[in-house]
Write a protein that holds these residues in place. Structure first.
Motif, PDB file in Angstrom:
ATOM      1  N   LYS A  16       3.158   5.291  -5.151  1.00  0.00           N
ATOM      2  CA  LYS A  16       2.361   5.754  -4.010  1.00  0.00           C
ATOM      3  C   LYS A  16       1.646   7.053  -4.337  1.00  0.00           C
ATOM      4  O   LYS A  16       2.115   7.874  -5.124  1.00  0.00           O
ATOM      5  N   GLU A  17       0.486   7.208  -3.729  1.00  0.00           N
ATOM      6  CA  GLU A  17      -0.285   8.432  -3.878  1.00  0.00           C
ATOM      7  C   GLU A  17      -0.328   9.124  -2.520  1.00  0.00           C
ATOM      8  O   GLU A  17       0.242   8.628  -1.552  1.00  0.00           O
ATOM      9  N   THR A  18      -1.021  10.239  -2.453  1.00  0.00           N
ATOM     10  CA  THR A  18      -1.181  10.943  -1.175  1.00  0.00           C
ATOM     11  C   THR A  18      -1.856  10.006  -0.178  1.00  0.00           C
ATOM     12  O   THR A  18      -2.804   9.316  -0.532  1.00  0.00           O
ATOM     13  N   GLY A  19      -1.321   9.977   1.044  1.00  0.00           N
ATOM     14  CA  GLY A  19      -1.921   9.109   2.061  1.00  0.00           C
ATOM     15  C   GLY A  19      -1.425   7.680   1.996  1.00  0.00           C
ATOM     16  O   GLY A  19      -1.931   6.801   2.678  1.00  0.00           O
ATOM     17  N   GLN A  20      -0.430   7.445   1.140  1.00  0.00           N
ATOM     18  CA  GLN A  20       0.156   6.109   1.032  1.00  0.00           C
ATOM     19  C   GLN A  20       1.660   6.204   1.246  1.00  0.00           C
ATOM     20  O   GLN A  20       2.243   7.275   1.085  1.00  0.00           O
ATOM     21  N   GLU A  21       2.254   5.083   1.606  1.00  0.00           N
ATOM     22  CA  GLU A  21       3.693   5.075   1.847  1.00  0.00           C
ATOM     23  C   GLU A  21       4.251   3.702   1.487  1.00  0.00           C
ATOM     24  O   GLU A  21       3.564   2.699   1.616  1.00  0.00           O
ATOM     25  N   ARG A  44       5.226   0.912  11.684  1.00  0.00           N
ATOM     26  CA  ARG A  44       3.772   0.841  11.831  1.00  0.00           C
ATOM     27  C   ARG A  44       3.263  -0.597  11.887  1.00  0.00           C
ATOM     28  O   ARG A  44       3.853  -1.490  11.310  1.00  0.00           O
ATOM     29  N   LEU A  45       2.156  -0.757  12.572  1.00  0.00           N
ATOM     30  CA  LEU A  45       1.440  -2.018  12.602  1.00  0.00           C
ATOM     31  C   LEU A  45       0.499  -2.013  11.409  1.00  0.00           C
ATOM     32  O   LEU A  45      -0.325  -1.099  11.276  1.00  0.00           O
ATOM     33  N   CYS A  46       0.662  -2.981  10.522  1.00  0.00           N
ATOM     34  CA  CYS A  46      -0.135  -2.977   9.292  1.00  0.00           C
ATOM     35  C   CYS A  46      -1.098  -4.146   9.272  1.00  0.00           C
ATOM     36  O   CYS A  46      -0.808  -5.226   9.790  1.00  0.00           O
ATOM     37  N   HIS A  47      -2.214  -3.926   8.637  1.00  0.00           N
ATOM     38  CA  HIS A  47      -3.252  -4.946   8.537  1.00  0.00           C
ATOM     39  C   HIS A  47      -3.434  -5.355   7.077  1.00  0.00           C
ATOM     40  O   HIS A  47      -3.539  -4.492   6.200  1.00  0.00           O
ATOM     41  N   ILE A  48      -3.431  -6.671   6.835  1.00  0.00           N
ATOM     42  CA  ILE A  48      -3.677  -7.174   5.474  1.00  0.00           C
ATOM     43  C   ILE A  48      -5.169  -7.451   5.366  1.00  0.00           C
ATOM     44  O   ILE A  48      -5.704  -8.242   6.142  1.00  0.00           O
ATOM     45  N   ARG A  49      -5.819  -6.797   4.427  1.00  0.00           N
ATOM     46  CA  ARG A  49      -7.264  -7.002   4.335  1.00  0.00           C
ATOM     47  C   ARG A  49      -7.571  -8.404   3.826  1.00  0.00           C
ATOM     48  O   ARG A  49      -6.771  -9.026   3.111  1.00  0.00           O
ATOM     49  N   GLY A  50      -8.732  -8.898   4.170  1.00  0.00           N
ATOM     50  CA  GLY A  50      -9.132 -10.274   3.886  1.00  0.00           C
ATOM     51  C   GLY A  50      -9.003 -10.682   2.439  1.00  0.00           C
ATOM     52  O   GLY A  50      -8.537 -11.766   2.120  1.00  0.00           O
ATOM     53  N   LYS A  51      -9.408  -9.800   1.529  1.00  0.00           N
ATOM     54  CA  LYS A  51      -9.375 -10.111   0.099  1.00  0.00           C
ATOM     55  C   LYS A  51      -7.943 -10.407  -0.349  1.00  0.00           C
ATOM     56  O   LYS A  51      -7.698 -11.316  -1.132  1.00  0.00           O
ATOM     57  N   MET A  52      -6.996  -9.616   0.180  1.00  0.00           N
ATOM     58  CA  MET A  52      -5.601  -9.784  -0.197  1.00  0.00           C
ATOM     59  C   MET A  52      -4.970 -10.972   0.541  1.00  0.00           C
ATOM     60  O   MET A  52      -4.117 -11.665   0.013  1.00  0.00           O
ATOM     61  N   ILE A  64       6.130  -3.385   0.413  1.00  0.00           N
ATOM     62  CA  ILE A  64       4.674  -3.263   0.273  1.00  0.00           C
ATOM     63  C   ILE A  64       4.283  -1.795   0.162  1.00  0.00           C
ATOM     64  O   ILE A  64       5.068  -0.898   0.461  1.00  0.00           O
ATOM     65  N   LEU A  65       3.052  -1.571  -0.276  1.00  0.00           N
ATOM     66  CA  LEU A  65       2.486  -0.229  -0.303  1.00  0.00           C
ATOM     67  C   LEU A  65       1.390  -0.210   0.748  1.00  0.00           C
ATOM     68  O   LEU A  65       0.530  -1.098   0.768  1.00  0.00           O
ATOM     69  N   VAL A  66       1.450   0.767   1.648  1.00  0.00           N
ATOM     70  CA  VAL A  66       0.443   0.822   2.705  1.00  0.00           C
ATOM     71  C   VAL A  66      -0.355   2.111   2.615  1.00  0.00           C
ATOM     72  O   VAL A  66       0.143   3.137   2.155  1.00  0.00           O
ATOM     73  N   GLY A  67      -1.582   2.010   3.054  1.00  0.00           N
ATOM     74  CA  GLY A  67      -2.441   3.187   3.144  1.00  0.00           C
ATOM     75  C   GLY A  67      -2.380   3.698   4.572  1.00  0.00           C
ATOM     76  O   GLY A  67      -2.621   2.943   5.513  1.00  0.00           O
ATOM     77  N   LEU A  68      -2.030   4.962   4.727  1.00  0.00           N
ATOM     78  CA  LEU A  68      -1.920   5.542   6.065  1.00  0.00           C
ATOM     79  C   LEU A  68      -3.301   5.932   6.586  1.00  0.00           C
ATOM     80  O   LEU A  68      -4.206   6.235   5.814  1.00  0.00           O
ATOM     81  N   GLU A  74       0.120   5.333  13.846  1.00  0.00           N
ATOM     82  CA  GLU A  74       0.955   4.154  14.107  1.00  0.00           C
ATOM     83  C   GLU A  74       0.411   2.901  13.422  1.00  0.00           C
ATOM     84  O   GLU A  74       1.006   1.836  13.500  1.00  0.00           O
ATOM     85  N   LYS A  75      -0.708   3.045  12.722  1.00  0.00           N
ATOM     86  CA  LYS A  75      -1.290   1.900  12.022  1.00  0.00           C
ATOM     87  C   LYS A  75      -1.475   2.215  10.537  1.00  0.00           C
ATOM     88  O   LYS A  75      -1.602   3.373  10.156  1.00  0.00           O
ATOM     89  N   ALA A  76      -1.463   1.158   9.730  1.00  0.00           N
ATOM     90  CA  ALA A  76      -1.644   1.341   8.292  1.00  0.00           C
ATOM     91  C   ALA A  76      -2.273   0.077   7.704  1.00  0.00           C
ATOM     92  O   ALA A  76      -2.334  -0.963   8.368  1.00  0.00           O
ATOM     93  N   ASP A  77      -2.727   0.165   6.481  1.00  0.00           N
ATOM     94  CA  ASP A  77      -3.348  -0.980   5.809  1.00  0.00           C
ATOM     95  C   ASP A  77      -2.549  -1.347   4.567  1.00  0.00           C
ATOM     96  O   ASP A  77      -2.198  -0.477   3.775  1.00  0.00           O
ATOM     97  N   VAL A  78      -2.278  -2.632   4.417  1.00  0.00           N
ATOM     98  CA  VAL A  78      -1.511  -3.086   3.255  1.00  0.00           C
ATOM     99  C   VAL A  78      -2.407  -3.015   2.020  1.00  0.00           C
ATOM    100  O   VAL A  78      -3.483  -3.593   1.984  1.00  0.00           O
ATOM    101  N   ILE A  79      -1.935  -2.292   1.024  1.00  0.00           N
ATOM    102  CA  ILE A  79      -2.700  -2.127  -0.216  1.00  0.00           C
ATOM    103  C   ILE A  79      -2.189  -3.111  -1.266  1.00  0.00           C
ATOM    104  O   ILE A  79      -2.950  -3.697  -2.015  1.00  0.00           O
ATOM    105  N   LEU A  80      -0.853  -3.281  -1.290  1.00  0.00           N
ATOM    106  CA  LEU A  80      -0.240  -4.023  -2.386  1.00  0.00           C
ATOM    107  C   LEU A  80       1.099  -4.587  -1.946  1.00  0.00           C
ATOM    108  O   LEU A  80       1.815  -3.945  -1.187  1.00  0.00           O
ATOM    109  N   LYS A  81       1.417  -5.768  -2.421  1.00  0.00           N
ATOM    110  CA  LYS A  81       2.763  -6.302  -2.222  1.00  0.00           C
ATOM    111  C   LYS A  81       3.473  -6.216  -3.565  1.00  0.00           C
ATOM    112  O   LYS A  81       2.947  -6.642  -4.585  1.00  0.00           O
ATOM    113  N   TYR A  82       4.660  -5.621  -3.555  1.00  0.00           N
ATOM    114  CA  TYR A  82       5.427  -5.515  -4.795  1.00  0.00           C
ATOM    115  C   TYR A  82       6.207  -6.807  -5.026  1.00  0.00           C
ATOM    116  O   TYR A  82       6.803  -7.353  -4.102  1.00  0.00           O
TER     117      TYR A  82
END
Length: 133
Positions: A16-21, A44-52, A64-68, A74-82
């Protein structure tokens, strides 16, 4: 499907980087959304982007890794599934808390059937004919 997982075999472990969890999926909500417990203790309520969404199958219990979002905590975006082995590595590096149970679902599917019990729905309903009325 030949070569389906070629590019996923050995990818670099992403930290994870800054702004990620890091987070663990609590439940799937459908429509590309899920509820996850982030390692900072916030649900948090997370959103999986269309490409993923089309390529990666995310399930309950996955790490998963989420972008805050700065503006919506209270919301985040899914960046990656481990993958399971990656999640285990993160645990060894001390990136994930010890109490997190890593899903083994994506490790081996082929030999999984040995332990499963199979049953016919006909046995339960008392025969297929009684269902079709």
């Amino acid at each position: 499907m030949a070569g389906k997982n070629e590019n996923e075999e050995k990818r670099e472990l992403v930290f994870k980087e800054t702004g990620q969890e890091y987070a663990q999926v609590l439940r799937m909500l459908g429509n590309g959304r899920l509820e996850a417990m982030c390692m900072d203790g916030i649900k948090r309520l997370c959103h999986i982007r269309g490409k993923m969404r089309k390529k990666v199958w995310v399930n309950t219990g996955d790490v998963i890794l989420v972008g805050l979002r700065d503006y919506q905590d209270e919301k985040a975006d899914v960046i990656l599934k481990y993958m399971a082995d990656e999640a285990r590595s993160l645990k060894q590096y001390g990136e994930l808390p010890e109490h997190i149970r890593v899903n083994d679902a994506d490790v081996e599917f082929q030999d999984d059937t040995a332990d499963n019990e199979f049953f016919d729905f006909d046995d339960i309903t008392g025969g297929a004919s009684s269902v079709n009325h």
